[in-house]
Design a protein around this motif. Structure first.
Motif, PDB file in Angstrom:
ATOM      1  N   THR A  56       0.801  -1.232   0.000  1.00  0.00           N
ATOM      2  CA  THR A  56      -0.103  -0.029   0.057  1.00  0.00           C
ATOM      3  C   THR A  56       0.898   1.238   0.062  1.00  0.00           C
ATOM      4  OG1 THR A  56      -0.070   0.266   2.417  1.00  0.00           O
ATOM      5  CG2 THR A  56      -1.549  -1.164   1.317  1.00  0.00           C
ATOM      6  N   ALA A  57       0.371   2.298  -0.249  1.00  0.00           N
ATOM      7  CA  ALA A  57       1.077   3.796  -0.339  1.00  0.00           C
ATOM      8  C   ALA A  57       1.585   4.041   1.037  1.00  0.00           C
ATOM      9  CB  ALA A  57      -0.073   4.572  -0.801  1.00  0.00           C
ATOM     10  N   ASP A  58       1.166   3.375   2.071  1.00  0.00           N
ATOM     11  CA  ASP A  58       1.465   3.596   3.335  1.00  0.00           C
ATOM     12  C   ASP A  58       2.625   2.779   3.975  1.00  0.00           C
ATOM     13  OD1 ASP A  58      -0.213   5.627   3.935  1.00  0.00           O
ATOM     14  OD2 ASP A  58      -2.001   4.730   4.326  1.00  0.00           O
ATOM     15  N   ASP A  59       2.976   1.800   3.205  1.00  0.00           N
ATOM     16  CA  ASP A  59       3.992   0.719   3.610  1.00  0.00           C
ATOM     17  C   ASP A  59       5.364   1.298   3.666  1.00  0.00           C
ATOM     18  OD1 ASP A  59       3.009  -1.763   4.440  1.00  0.00           O
ATOM     19  OD2 ASP A  59       2.276  -2.046   2.210  1.00  0.00           O
ATOM     20  N   VAL A  60       6.226   0.826   4.498  1.00  0.00           N
ATOM     21  CA  VAL A  60       7.387   1.137   4.756  1.00  0.00           C
ATOM     22  C   VAL A  60       8.212  -0.380   4.431  1.00  0.00           C
ATOM     23  CG1 VAL A  60       9.754   1.780   6.134  1.00  0.00           C
ATOM     24  CG2 VAL A  60       7.309   2.895   6.491  1.00  0.00           C
ATOM     25  N   VAL A  61       8.882  -0.385   3.284  1.00  0.00           N
ATOM     26  CA  VAL A  61       9.368  -1.731   2.931  1.00  0.00           C
ATOM     27  C   VAL A  61      10.658  -1.760   3.564  1.00  0.00           C
ATOM     28  CG1 VAL A  61      10.004  -2.998   0.989  1.00  0.00           C
ATOM     29  CG2 VAL A  61       7.773  -1.740   0.747  1.00  0.00           C
ATOM     30  N   LEU A  62      11.156  -3.074   3.897  1.00  0.00           N
ATOM     31  CA  LEU A  62      12.301  -3.272   4.105  1.00  0.00           C
ATOM     32  C   LEU A  62      12.942  -4.434   3.061  1.00  0.00           C
ATOM     33  CD1 LEU A  62      14.702  -3.663   5.983  1.00  0.00           C
ATOM     34  CD2 LEU A  62      13.716  -5.539   7.116  1.00  0.00           C
ATOM     35  N   GLU A  63      14.023  -4.212   2.331  1.00  0.00           N
ATOM     36  CA  GLU A  63      14.529  -4.766   1.530  1.00  0.00           C
ATOM     37  C   GLU A  63      15.795  -5.205   2.062  1.00  0.00           C
ATOM     38  OE1 GLU A  63      16.008  -5.051  -3.236  1.00  0.00           O
ATOM     39  OE2 GLU A  63      15.369  -3.105  -2.445  1.00  0.00           O
ATOM     40  N   VAL A  64      16.485  -6.540   1.881  1.00  0.00           N
ATOM     41  CA  VAL A  64      17.577  -6.996   2.368  1.00  0.00           C
ATOM     42  C   VAL A  64      18.362  -7.655   1.158  1.00  0.00           C
ATOM     43  CG1 VAL A  64      18.613  -9.220   3.657  1.00  0.00           C
ATOM     44  CG2 VAL A  64      16.633  -7.719   4.806  1.00  0.00           C
ATOM     45  N   GLY A  65      19.659  -7.154   1.031  1.00  0.00           N
ATOM     46  CA  GLY A  65      20.241  -7.485   0.033  1.00  0.00           C
ATOM     47  C   GLY A  65      19.952  -6.864  -1.472  1.00  0.00           C
ATOM     48  N   PRO A  66      19.937  -5.703  -1.559  1.00  0.00           N
ATOM     49  CA  PRO A  66      19.378  -4.871  -2.657  1.00  0.00           C
ATOM     50  C   PRO A  66      20.314  -5.094  -3.749  1.00  0.00           C
ATOM     51  CG  PRO A  66      20.160  -3.320  -1.120  1.00  0.00           C
ATOM     52  CD  PRO A  66      20.033  -4.513  -0.518  1.00  0.00           C
ATOM     53  N   GLY A  67      21.490  -5.305  -3.518  1.00  0.00           N
ATOM     54  CA  GLY A  67      22.391  -5.418  -4.695  1.00  0.00           C
ATOM     55  C   GLY A  67      22.572  -4.471  -5.452  1.00  0.00           C
ATOM     56  N   LEU A  68      22.475  -4.325  -6.953  1.00  0.00           N
ATOM     57  CA  LEU A  68      22.716  -3.434  -7.611  1.00  0.00           C
ATOM     58  C   LEU A  68      21.325  -2.506  -7.976  1.00  0.00           C
ATOM     59  CD1 LEU A  68      24.508  -5.330 -10.448  1.00  0.00           C
ATOM     60  CD2 LEU A  68      25.636  -3.601  -8.963  1.00  0.00           C
ATOM     61  N   VAL A  83      13.707   0.906   2.987  1.00  0.00           N
ATOM     62  CA  VAL A  83      14.775   0.846   3.819  1.00  0.00           C
ATOM     63  C   VAL A  83      15.605  -0.219   3.374  1.00  0.00           C
ATOM     64  CG1 VAL A  83      15.908   0.618   5.868  1.00  0.00           C
ATOM     65  CG2 VAL A  83      13.942   1.919   6.010  1.00  0.00           C
ATOM     66  N   ALA A  84      16.773  -0.105   2.671  1.00  0.00           N
ATOM     67  CA  ALA A  84      17.444  -1.124   1.910  1.00  0.00           C
ATOM     68  C   ALA A  84      18.596  -1.605   2.861  1.00  0.00           C
ATOM     69  CB  ALA A  84      18.075  -0.903   0.687  1.00  0.00           C
ATOM     70  N   VAL A  85      18.798  -2.958   3.308  1.00  0.00           N
ATOM     71  CA  VAL A  85      19.984  -3.359   4.228  1.00  0.00           C
ATOM     72  C   VAL A  85      21.071  -3.970   3.410  1.00  0.00           C
ATOM     73  CG1 VAL A  85      20.492  -4.612   6.082  1.00  0.00           C
ATOM     74  CG2 VAL A  85      18.528  -3.412   6.402  1.00  0.00           C
ATOM     75  N   GLU A  86      22.035  -3.650   3.184  1.00  0.00           N
ATOM     76  CA  GLU A  86      23.106  -4.249   2.039  1.00  0.00           C
ATOM     77  C   GLU A  86      24.432  -4.389   3.100  1.00  0.00           C
ATOM     78  OE1 GLU A  86      25.130  -5.863  -0.259  1.00  0.00           O
ATOM     79  OE2 GLU A  86      23.254  -5.221  -0.871  1.00  0.00           O
ATOM     80  N   ILE A  87      24.788  -5.788   3.193  1.00  0.00           N
ATOM     81  CA  ILE A  87      26.154  -5.748   3.735  1.00  0.00           C
ATOM     82  C   ILE A  87      27.464  -5.394   3.072  1.00  0.00           C
ATOM     83  CG2 ILE A  87      26.497  -8.039   2.964  1.00  0.00           C
ATOM     84  CD1 ILE A  87      27.314  -9.022   5.550  1.00  0.00           C
ATOM     85  N   ASP A  88      27.364  -5.301   1.684  1.00  0.00           N
ATOM     86  CA  ASP A  88      28.433  -5.128   0.749  1.00  0.00           C
ATOM     87  C   ASP A  88      28.746  -3.576   0.801  1.00  0.00           C
ATOM     88  OD1 ASP A  88      29.991  -4.397  -1.572  1.00  0.00           O
ATOM     89  OD2 ASP A  88      29.925  -6.542  -2.045  1.00  0.00           O
ATOM     90  N   GLY A  89      29.773  -2.927   1.213  1.00  0.00           N
ATOM     91  CA  GLY A  89      30.079  -1.602   1.350  1.00  0.00           C
ATOM     92  C   GLY A  89      29.897  -0.953  -0.040  1.00  0.00           C
TER      93      GLY A  89
END
Length: 292
Positions: A56-68, A83-89
């Motif tokens: 929905t338009a109100d969602d806050v999405v968490l993406e793990v490992g967004p890569g490129l 919010v994208a959580v990425e381990i690779d600097g």
């Protein structure tokens, strides 16, 4: 819906195969087995994932490992924030730039957190996510999902892409040959189902396994029993799958006789195997054990 070739032109936000390879070359990034990296390069696939996530338009999405950023760019128009959580600097540093270049009007919705997903807590994120949507690294998919559900009570729904066999295990019900520890532990938090296959050809490099989508919706807490007690029980029940529960739980309960008494009191046949019990059965056993 525009077709893939039209969607990956110079004025488009989504990444196609040439874009993915160009970005990887620019960053000198070579997908590694250690991190379970396989980059999605098919715009139609990421569109399909976003549609299936039912955001929905109100969602806050968490993406793990967004890569490129293939899935990231498809998610941005469909949520309030990402919010994208990425381990690779390198990848974490480049992702906001990619968003600004390819989706300038939406780039301010994106926040990138350079972190290991297994270390994420509610306090380490800038916003409380409501939905998890991710192409998860094969080697840590189940631990990541369970960790995030445990640490982020705001997380209500999820759609994750995982190895096909893992998807089967996550969504399996009692009596299935693939029903096991991941099935029960995920069921403690949420109702899960398979949400469709994903061809290996949409990834670069092409993995040697097939993928699938798993959707889940968090339900109300099933019991106040100590989760550590419950999860240790589940681990013990499936550690020796062929044993009847009275034997499989002997070490956990202290003896086969003690296990049998617990099972009988919980209304569970001591002669069944763990794969025949639903999460509610395991909860009853853990509750009885907790009163001893």
């Amino acid at each position: 819906m525009t077709n893939a070739s039209a969607s990956t032109g110079p004025g488009s936000s989504l990444l196609g195969p040439a874009d993915v390879r160009r970005l990887a070359a620019e960053l000198d990034v070579r997908p590694t087995k250690k991190l379970g990296q396989n980059f999605v390069h098919d715009p139609n696939t990421v569109r399909r994932i976003v549609t299936a996530a039912e955001l929905t338009a109100d969602d806050v999405v968490l993406e793990v490992g967004p890569g490129l950023g293939s899935l990231t760019l498809a998610l941005l128009p469909s949520c309030r924030a990402l919010v994208a959580v990425e381990i690779d600097g390198k990848l974490a540093e480049r992702l906001p730039v990619t968003a600004a270049e390819r989706a300038p009007a939406l780039a301010d919705r994106l926040t990138v957190v350079h972190e290991d997903a297994m270390r994420v807590t509610a306090g380490s994120l800038p916003l409380a996510p409501t939905a998890l949507v991710a192409n998860l690294p094969y080697n840590v998919a189940v631990p990541v999902v369970l960790h995030l559900l445990a640490e982020l009570p705001s997380l209500r729904t999820g759609l994750v892409m995982v190895q096909s066999e893992v998807a089967d295990r996550m969504a399996a019900g009692p009596g299935s040959k693939v029903y096991g520890v991941p099935s029960v532990k995920l069921a403690w938090y949420a109702d899960a189902r398979r949400a469709g296959p994903v061809s290996r050809t949409v990834f670069w490099p092409v993995p040697n396994v097939d993928s699938a989508l798993v959707a889940f919706t968090r339900h109300e807490q099933l019991s106040t029993v100590d989760k550590k007690v419950l999860f240790s029980l589940v681990d013990a029940a499936f550690a020796q799958r062929r044993k009847m529960l009275r034997g499989a739980l002997a070490g956990w309960a202290g003896s086969a006789a003690a296990a049998e008494r617990l099972l009988v009191e919980a209304g569970v046949d001591p002669a069944v195997r763990g794969e025949q019990l639903a999460v509610g059965d395991f909860i009853r056993i853990a509750e009885v054990a907790s009163t001893r």
